[in-house]
Write a protein that holds these residues in place. Structure first.
Motif, PDB file in Angstrom:
ATOM      1  N   ARG A 141       0.841  -1.204   0.000  1.00 60.09           N
ATOM      2  CA  ARG A 141       0.000   0.000   0.000  1.00 60.09           C
ATOM      3  C   ARG A 141       0.870   1.245   0.000  1.00 60.09           C
ATOM      4  O   ARG A 141       1.862   1.310   0.716  1.00 60.09           O
ATOM      5  N   VAL A 142       0.458   2.221  -0.781  1.00 60.74           N
ATOM      6  CA  VAL A 142       1.130   3.521  -0.759  1.00 60.74           C
ATOM      7  C   VAL A 142       0.082   4.541  -0.311  1.00 60.74           C
ATOM      8  O   VAL A 142      -0.788   4.914  -1.101  1.00 60.74           O
ATOM      9  N   PRO A 143       0.132   4.956   0.956  1.00 62.86           N
ATOM     10  CA  PRO A 143      -0.927   5.862   1.447  1.00 62.86           C
ATOM     11  C   PRO A 143      -0.909   7.206   0.713  1.00 62.86           C
ATOM     12  O   PRO A 143       0.158   7.800   0.518  1.00 62.86           O
ATOM     13  N   LEU A 144      -2.085   7.647   0.296  1.00 65.29           N
ATOM     14  CA  LEU A 144      -2.215   8.971  -0.319  1.00 65.29           C
ATOM     15  C   LEU A 144      -2.235  10.015   0.785  1.00 65.29           C
ATOM     16  O   LEU A 144      -2.769   9.766   1.875  1.00 65.29           O
ATOM     17  N   ALA A 145      -1.673  11.192   0.488  1.00 63.47           N
ATOM     18  CA  ALA A 145      -1.672  12.256   1.490  1.00 63.47           C
ATOM     19  C   ALA A 145      -3.053  12.895   1.547  1.00 63.47           C
ATOM     20  O   ALA A 145      -3.625  13.254   0.510  1.00 63.47           O
ATOM     21  N   ARG A 146      -3.609  12.999   2.749  1.00 65.48           N
ATOM     22  CA  ARG A 146      -4.949  13.571   2.904  1.00 65.48           C
ATOM     23  C   ARG A 146      -5.032  14.985   2.335  1.00 65.48           C
ATOM     24  O   ARG A 146      -6.072  15.430   1.853  1.00 65.48           O
ATOM     25  N   ASP A 147      -3.923  15.691   2.401  1.00 71.33           N
ATOM     26  CA  ASP A 147      -3.888  17.034   1.863  1.00 71.33           C
ATOM     27  C   ASP A 147      -4.036  16.976   0.331  1.00 71.33           C
ATOM     28  O   ASP A 147      -3.045  16.888  -0.390  1.00 71.33           O
ATOM     29  N   GLY A 148      -5.273  16.939  -0.134  1.00 70.88           N
ATOM     30  CA  GLY A 148      -5.521  16.887  -1.575  1.00 70.88           C
ATOM     31  C   GLY A 148      -5.461  15.490  -2.154  1.00 70.88           C
ATOM     32  O   GLY A 148      -5.559  15.313  -3.352  1.00 70.88           O
ATOM     33  N   TRP A 149      -5.303  14.492  -1.308  1.00 69.77           N
ATOM     34  CA  TRP A 149      -5.220  13.095  -1.773  1.00 69.77           C
ATOM     35  C   TRP A 149      -4.174  12.963  -2.881  1.00 69.77           C
ATOM     36  O   TRP A 149      -4.408  12.357  -3.912  1.00 69.77           O
ATOM     37  N   THR A 150      -3.007  13.558  -2.645  1.00 70.72           N
ATOM     38  CA  THR A 150      -1.949  13.501  -3.649  1.00 70.72           C
ATOM     39  C   THR A 150      -1.117  12.235  -3.494  1.00 70.72           C
ATOM     40  O   THR A 150      -0.973  11.702  -2.392  1.00 70.72           O
ATOM     41  N   PRO A 173      -9.639   9.113 -13.104  1.00 71.49           N
ATOM     42  CA  PRO A 173     -10.014   9.708 -11.826  1.00 71.49           C
ATOM     43  C   PRO A 173     -10.096   8.647 -10.732  1.00 71.49           C
ATOM     44  O   PRO A 173     -10.457   7.504 -11.015  1.00 71.49           O
ATOM     45  N   HIS A 174      -9.793   9.081  -9.519  1.00 73.19           N
ATOM     46  CA  HIS A 174      -9.534   8.113  -8.470  1.00 73.19           C
ATOM     47  C   HIS A 174     -10.775   7.725  -7.669  1.00 73.19           C
ATOM     48  O   HIS A 174     -11.522   8.573  -7.208  1.00 73.19           O
ATOM     49  N   ASN A 175     -10.944   6.434  -7.554  1.00 76.17           N
ATOM     50  CA  ASN A 175     -11.932   5.834  -6.655  1.00 76.17           C
ATOM     51  C   ASN A 175     -11.139   5.356  -5.444  1.00 76.17           C
ATOM     52  O   ASN A 175     -10.208   4.553  -5.632  1.00 76.17           O
ATOM     53  N   PRO A 176     -11.386   5.777  -4.221  1.00 75.44           N
ATOM     54  CA  PRO A 176     -12.593   6.457  -3.742  1.00 75.44           C
ATOM     55  C   PRO A 176     -12.440   7.932  -3.402  1.00 75.44           C
ATOM     56  O   PRO A 176     -13.361   8.497  -2.799  1.00 75.44           O
ATOM     57  N   THR A 177     -11.355   8.599  -3.753  1.00 74.77           N
ATOM     58  CA  THR A 177     -11.213   9.995  -3.300  1.00 74.77           C
ATOM     59  C   THR A 177     -11.757  11.001  -4.296  1.00 74.77           C
ATOM     60  O   THR A 177     -11.887  12.188  -3.977  1.00 74.77           O
ATOM     61  N   ARG A 179     -10.209  12.188  -6.794  1.00 78.49           N
ATOM     62  CA  ARG A 179      -9.139  13.049  -7.324  1.00 78.49           C
ATOM     63  C   ARG A 179      -8.999  12.872  -8.840  1.00 78.49           C
ATOM     64  O   ARG A 179      -9.079  11.756  -9.343  1.00 78.49           O
ATOM     65  N   VAL A 180      -8.762  13.985  -9.526  1.00 80.06           N
ATOM     66  CA  VAL A 180      -8.447  13.961 -10.952  1.00 80.06           C
ATOM     67  C   VAL A 180      -7.015  14.474 -11.088  1.00 80.06           C
ATOM     68  O   VAL A 180      -6.731  15.620 -10.731  1.00 80.06           O
ATOM     69  N   THR A 316     -14.765  14.956   1.381  1.00 82.69           N
ATOM     70  CA  THR A 316     -14.084  15.271   0.121  1.00 82.69           C
ATOM     71  C   THR A 316     -15.122  15.257  -0.996  1.00 82.69           C
ATOM     72  O   THR A 316     -15.671  14.206  -1.329  1.00 82.69           O
ATOM     73  N   VAL A 317     -15.421  16.437  -1.525  1.00 83.28           N
ATOM     74  CA  VAL A 317     -16.324  16.509  -2.686  1.00 83.28           C
ATOM     75  C   VAL A 317     -15.495  16.101  -3.913  1.00 83.28           C
ATOM     76  O   VAL A 317     -14.428  16.656  -4.152  1.00 83.28           O
ATOM     77  N   PRO A 318     -15.954  15.108  -4.677  1.00 82.44           N
ATOM     78  CA  PRO A 318     -15.090  14.581  -5.744  1.00 82.44           C
ATOM     79  C   PRO A 318     -14.869  15.562  -6.893  1.00 82.44           C
ATOM     80  O   PRO A 318     -15.777  16.274  -7.293  1.00 82.44           O
ATOM     81  N   GLU A 319     -13.640  15.568  -7.412  1.00 78.36           N
ATOM     82  CA  GLU A 319     -13.329  16.318  -8.646  1.00 78.36           C
ATOM     83  C   GLU A 319     -13.794  15.537  -9.864  1.00 78.36           C
ATOM     84  O   GLU A 319     -14.045  16.091 -10.920  1.00 78.36           O
ATOM     85  N   GLY A 320     -13.844  14.216  -9.707  1.00 75.09           N
ATOM     86  CA  GLY A 320     -14.317  13.319 -10.751  1.00 75.09           C
ATOM     87  C   GLY A 320     -14.928  12.099 -10.069  1.00 75.09           C
ATOM     88  O   GLY A 320     -14.799  11.949  -8.848  1.00 75.09           O
ATOM     89  N   THR A 321     -15.573  11.227 -10.837  1.00 78.65           N
ATOM     90  CA  THR A 321     -16.345  10.087 -10.324  1.00 78.65           C
ATOM     91  C   THR A 321     -17.598  10.597  -9.604  1.00 78.65           C
ATOM     92  O   THR A 321     -17.731  11.805  -9.371  1.00 78.65           O
ATOM     93  N   TYR A 322     -18.461   9.667  -9.199  1.00 72.11           N
ATOM     94  CA  TYR A 322     -19.627  10.070  -8.400  1.00 72.11           C
ATOM     95  C   TYR A 322     -19.506   9.521  -6.979  1.00 72.11           C
ATOM     96  O   TYR A 322     -20.492   9.249  -6.319  1.00 72.11           O
ATOM     97  N   LEU A 323     -18.253   9.362  -6.555  1.00 75.79           N
ATOM     98  CA  LEU A 323     -17.991   8.788  -5.238  1.00 75.79           C
ATOM     99  C   LEU A 323     -17.365   9.844  -4.335  1.00 75.79           C
ATOM    100  O   LEU A 323     -16.426  10.530  -4.741  1.00 75.79           O
TER     101      LEU A 323
END
Ligand SMILES: Cc1ncc(COP(=O)(O)O)c(C=O)c1O
Length: 384
Positions: A141-150, A173-177, A179-180, A316-323
């Motif tokens: 696993r590579v944890p994404l940074a909560r700050d913007g899910w980068t 676009p990323h499921n589940p955050t 992010r685009v 987190t309001v998604p930038e893409g996806t409906y999740l």
């Protein structure tokens, strides 16, 4: 102005019998459960798609896949990707698969040795955390940074270096955050992957679902280096809501991979559903107006979420996806948050633990606006 989707009531959805709405029981107050977990939309299909499925029955097109149908699908897919994302993959390099998961298992089997590690950023799409072990690979696993899910390039670099992994699963676009990823992020990933002589499985199944003027950037289109190490997988199944029709696409990024697929792709291609291919062609070619209407509707649902008063939930309001991702850590619950909100609010969400991030929840926004408003009110009222 009311939209026809507004009339899709919770009762009607429950009567419809979809997996998303078939969770048995009620909440603690006796209310029916609102299905907001699995990634499918409650909206009826695009007319062009429904017509294609009906036409395939009328024309007796339930047999094996003809080359001409594959070619039509590949051409429609390439035209859509060209028009929407500015990348026109060679249709000859777009091949049918039943689904993205099959594309992933084929890629893992053939590009990574048994026992080797596979990198998956977390939180991640639930099956991607389970599939590597099912194929006798190690999940890293590579944890994404909560700050913007980068996806921090240094963390990625360290994960490659420590594990010796040969494959990164990159969902954008990323499921589940939701992010685009932008071009700079894709370039940073490319540099790290190349440095480690690794490959990327680029899962772009949510590509058409972006908001606020963002445009999906295909990983393989970002540079020749990326194209040389990427296997791209996509499908019309998220944007047009067709996962049960079993048709996805693998897009091969270079000649060598196209030759590889000629050798190994047969088994995956064989499981692709003929009506699904015909429906997918219709979606890419004639379902664009429907898609734009759905995007506008989903955008309205994003606005509902953004306006909800949910103290204690980090939304987190998604930038893409409906999740959408709701982090409930600050609530200090002594149980998985999805259990709490299912019981207290009657909203069935995916628990963050299944995505590799306990404390969070994934909320599916693709439902009628009034039902989503009810779900958000119930969640707000249940907050401890
Ligand atoms: C990022 C991502 N990849 C893959 C899938 C599964 O796609 P398929 O049904 O084509 O295997 C999903 C489904 O939600 C998804 O969100």
């Amino acid at each position: 102005m009311a939209h026809p989707f507004d009339a899709l009531t919770a009762d009607a959805m429950r009567a419809g019998g979809s997996w998303k709405w078939s969770t048995a029981g009620t909440d603690a107050r006796g209310r029916g459960l609102i299905g907001a977990f699995v990634a499918e939309m409650d909206f009826p299909p695009a007319p062009a798609v429904a017509e294609a499925v009906r036409a395939s029955a009328d024309a007796n097109h339930f047999g094996y896949l003809a080359d001409a149908w594959v070619a039509d699908m590949a051409a429609a897919c390439a035209a859509f990707w060209s028009d929407r994302f500015g990348w026109a993959p060679d249709p000859e390099r777009i091949r049918p698969v039943p689904d993205v998961l099959t594309a992933l298992t084929t890629t893992i089997r053939h590009f990574t040795p048994p026992g080797s590690p596979v990198l998956v950023p977390t939180p991640g799409y639930m099956p991607f955390l389970r599939v590597p072990a099912m194929l006798d690979r190690e999940l890293v696993r590579v944890p994404l940074a909560r700050d913007g899910w980068t996806l921090d390039p240094d963390a990625l670099d360290a994960a490659f270096a420590a594990s010796g992994a040969g494959l990164l699963v990159l969902v954008n676009p990323h499921n589940p955050t939701g992010r685009v990823l932008g071009e700079a992020e894709l370039a940073a990933v490319t540099a790290v992957v190349e440095r480690h002589g690794a490959r990327v499985f680029a899962d772009e199944i949510h590509a058409p679902l972006t908001f606020d003027g963002r445009v999906h950037r295909p990983y393989a289109a970002s540079s020749p280096v990326a194209a040389a190490h990427a296997v791209t997988a996509t499908s019309a199944s998220k944007a047009w809501n067709l996962p049960g029709l079993k048709c996805g696409q693998v897009i091969l990024g270079n000649d060598a991979d196209a030759a590889w697929w000629d050798d190994v792709g047969y088994l995956a291609e064989h499981s692709t559903a003929t009506p699904g291919v015909l429906a997918t062609t219709a979606a890419y070619a004639h379902g664009r107006e429907w898609l734009d209407d759905v995007l506008a509707y989903l955008d309205g649902n994003r606005t509902l979420l953004a306006g909800a008063d949910l103290p204690g939930l980090d939304v987190t309001v998604p930038e893409g996806t409906y999740l959408a991702w709701l982090d409930a850590t600050a609530l200090g619950l002594d149980e998985p948050p999805s259990d709490f909100f299912r019981r207290e609010a009657g909203v069935v969400m995916t628990d963050g633990a299944a995505c590799g991030r306990p404390g969070g929840m994934r909320l599916n926004l693709a439902m009628a606006g009034p039902v989503l408003a009810d779900a958000l009110e119930r969640i707000a009222a249940a907050l401890p």
